[in-house]
Enzyme design. Structure first.
Site, PDB file in Angstrom:
ATOM      1  N   GLU A   1       0.844  -1.223   0.000  1.00 48.52           N
ATOM      2  CA  GLU A   1       0.000   0.000   0.000  1.00 48.52           C
ATOM      3  C   GLU A   1       0.871   1.263   0.000  1.00 48.52           C
ATOM      4  OE1 GLU A   1      -2.367  -0.714   3.501  1.00 48.52           O
ATOM      5  OE2 GLU A   1      -3.896  -1.725   2.321  1.00 48.52           O
TER       6      GLU A   1
ATOM      7  N   GLU B   1      -5.404  -8.586  -0.776  1.00 48.51           N
ATOM      8  CA  GLU B   1      -6.016  -8.479   0.567  1.00 48.51           C
ATOM      9  C   GLU B   1      -7.514  -8.235   0.439  1.00 48.51           C
ATOM     10  OE1 GLU B   1      -4.333  -5.627   3.258  1.00 48.51           O
ATOM     11  OE2 GLU B   1      -2.280  -6.037   2.603  1.00 48.51           O
TER      12      GLU B   1
HETATM   13  C1  BGP Z   1      -4.086  -3.295   5.237  1.00 50.01           C
HETATM   14  C2  BGP Z   1      -2.682  -3.789   5.542  1.00 50.01           C
HETATM   15  C3  BGP Z   1      -2.621  -5.110   6.204  1.00 50.01           C
HETATM   16  C4  BGP Z   1      -3.788  -5.413   7.139  1.00 50.01           C
HETATM   17  C5  BGP Z   1      -5.112  -4.861   6.655  1.00 50.01           C
HETATM   18  C6  BGP Z   1      -6.216  -4.965   7.684  1.00 50.01           C
HETATM   19  O1  BGP Z   1      -4.027  -1.928   5.074  1.00 50.01           O
HETATM   20  O2  BGP Z   1      -1.947  -3.889   4.337  1.00 50.01           O
HETATM   21  O3  BGP Z   1      -1.369  -5.189   6.853  1.00 50.01           O
HETATM   22  O4  BGP Z   1      -3.484  -5.093   8.404  1.00 50.01           O
HETATM   23  O5  BGP Z   1      -5.004  -3.534   6.256  1.00 50.01           O
HETATM   24  O6  BGP Z   1      -6.203  -3.823   8.496  1.00 50.01           O
HETATM   25  P1  BGP Z   1      -6.097  -3.897  10.070  1.00 50.01           P
HETATM   26  O7  BGP Z   1      -5.092  -4.963  10.370  1.00 50.01           O
HETATM   27  O8  BGP Z   1      -5.679  -2.543  10.472  1.00 50.01           O
HETATM   28  O9  BGP Z   1      -7.465  -4.279  10.547  1.00 50.01           O
END
Ligand code: BGP
Length: 495
Positions: A192, A387
């Site tokens: 990201e 993701e």
């Molecule tokens: C994205 C990231 C991941 C993951 C995901 C879920 O932005 O690339 O690393 O963490 O978000 O978010 P969170 O873990 O903050 O719930």
């Protein structure tokens, strides 16, 4: 219209993770301290206020350095994948995945970031990971930097604001790519890469109080330029040395709707999406879009670049576009009286047609299909969903079951939209990875209780637990889905 979704036999079904959220072993086998080791769960802060949780200052870093404990510093222990990787990979293989996305902890390879020689034990650990994946014929997708750069580069340099970091990153990426060349062909330079504007510390090691006399926005965009150069060098290195390798840019893709048909809100939604496209434009087209240059001019942001930068970016564009998708938001010119909705670490206006999770993220399966169409129409390049998942509080029953029907529902509805888009919208999709394989530490809140995995890990927000693993109902659901191979009955999604 067929009763089955048909996908190519090289389509990659998988699950995604990141080093700082799963590995643990934060100071074992020569690993140096990372910026993620300075992030802790802050129960006193509202989980929706991710900015505050991730807005680390020098004092917090000093506190972290003095504290050799790992309980409070969630990303120091992760879910101990470092010692459980064989068990976890075997369980994931039994679930039927054909790809596994993970990241390399930079300070496990170069503990201080500027070391002359790599840490051999770190290299061996990742070689063991890819060999284990190979055993089960699972394709690795490797993120080189996923929010855990070496802390020393923050303390003794100015993190990504300092152009010298490009050289350290280059040494790190060439060392890792050469070491894993027989096993890895999909590389993502930065997770990201657009997130630097939302959490500059987690994404680029930028600590605001270390730039007292500067426009911090200019610091962020300067650091971002250095990351674009570094990402282009990964493309250049792979294309020059390894013809079978592909390098993808990766963005946080949120679908943005106008709050209503008021043209002002439609314009607002276009402008909000452009803020993310600016990043993918640079890496997919190879040059800064005029609207970003105009923004810099208006905000008197002056970047320091070198003459070779322009050609490097233009000649080394991304082979594919990877993205994370969790939810959508609305955009409104006038937000007076409107509720806020969060989408990962972006935000917008609440959409009354969609449900919302405890963390304020709205659930919108149609939005993932819209994003696939938007990215295809803008870039006409292969896409890779790396993701997509639902963070939720799961309950472990006394018989060690986890009935996460809500996660099955989320994944079923999103995957149904993805497969429909492949069938009807003319998009080229390399693969689909859920976010989460086992449970892991939340990136934005450092919580364990915001769970994403198919496999439950017995651990709480304060680092207490047995680290034992238990399969959730969603594990068996995904296993059923993947068992269909290239022909998936459409009614599978209506059960
Ligand atoms: C994205 C990231 C991941 C993951 C995901 C879920 O932005 O690339 O690393 O963490 O978000 O978010 P969170 O873990 O903050 O719930």
């Amino acid at each position: 219209m067929s009763n089955d979704f048909r996908i190519s036999n090289d389509f990659l079904w998988g699950a995604a993770t990141s080093a700082s959220q799963i590995e643990g072993a934060w100071n074992e086998d020569g690993k140096g301290m990372s910026i993620a080791d300075c992030l802790r769960y802050r129960p006193e802060i509202d989980v929706k206020n991710y900015k505050k949780v991730n807005d680390v200052d020098t004092l917090e870093i000093e506190t972290a350095i003095k504290d050799s404990e790992d309980k409070n510093w969630a990303k120091r222990h992760g879910v101990d994948f470092y010692h459980h990787y064989k068990e976890d990979i075997e369980q994931l293989a039994n679930m039927g995945i054909s790809t596994f996305r993970f990241s390399i902890s930079w300070p496990r390879i170069f503990p201080n970031g500027d070391d002359l020689e790599p840490n051999q034990k770190g290299l061996e650990y990742y070689l063991n990971i890819v060999k284990e994946l190979k055993k089960f014929n699972i394709e690795p997708v490797v993120t080189l930097s996923h929010y855990d750069m070496p802390l020393n580069l923050v303390l003794n340099y100015n993190a990504w604001y300092d152009r010298e970091i490009i050289g350290f990153y280059e040494k790190f990426m060439t060392t890792v790519i050469d070491y894993l060349k027989k096993y890895v062909k999909y590389w993502i330079p930065f997770n990201e890469i657009d997130s630097i504007v939302r959490h500059p510390f987690a994404s680029a090691g930028l600590v605001k109080d270390r730039f007292p006399n500067k426009n911090f926005n200019e610091v962020i965009y300067q650091a971002m330029h250095h990351q674009f150069i570094a990402a282009a060098k990964v493309v250049e290195y792979c294309h020059r040395n390894y013809k079978n390798m592909s390098v993808g840019t990766m963005i946080t893709k949120t679908t943005v709707y106008p709050y209503n048909s008021d043209p002002r809100n439609v314009l607002k939604s276009l402008k909000q999406m452009r803020e993310v496209y600016a990043f993918s434009d640079i890496q997919v087209r190879g040059f800064y879009p005029d609207f970003l240059l105009k923004k810099y001019e208006d905000e008197k942001i002056v970047l320091s670049t070198q003459k070779e930068d322009e050609k490097l970016l233009l000649n080394n564009t991304a082979d594919f576009i990877a993205f994370s998708y969790y939810s959508s938001v609305c955009a409104a010119e006038d937000t007076e009286g409107l509720s806020v909705s969060l989408a990962n670490t972006t935000s917008g206006v609440y959409n009354e047609f969609l449900p919302q999770t405890k963390w304020g993220w709205q659930v919108d399966p149609t939005g993932i299909r819209i994003s696939l169409i938007e990215l295809t129409d803008r870039y006409n390049k292969p896409l890779f969903i790396v993701e997509n998942g639902l963070g939720a509080e799961d309950e472990l029953t006394k018989n060690h079951n986890i009935h996460d029907t809500y996660r099955i529902d989320y994944l079923s509805r999103h995957i149904q939209q993805v497969l429909t888009s492949v069938e009807e919208d003319g998009i080229r999709l390399i693969g689909y990875c859920t976010w989460g394989a086992t449970d892991m530490i939340s990136a934005s809140t450092n919580q364990m209780s915001k769970r994403y995995g198919f496999i439950y890990v017995d651990l709480d927000d304060f680092g207490n637990g047995t680290y034992k693993r238990y399969k959730k109902d969603s594990y068996y659901w995904y296993q059923d889905l993947l068992s269909y191979g290239t022909q998936i009955p459409k009614e599978f999604f209506n059960e």
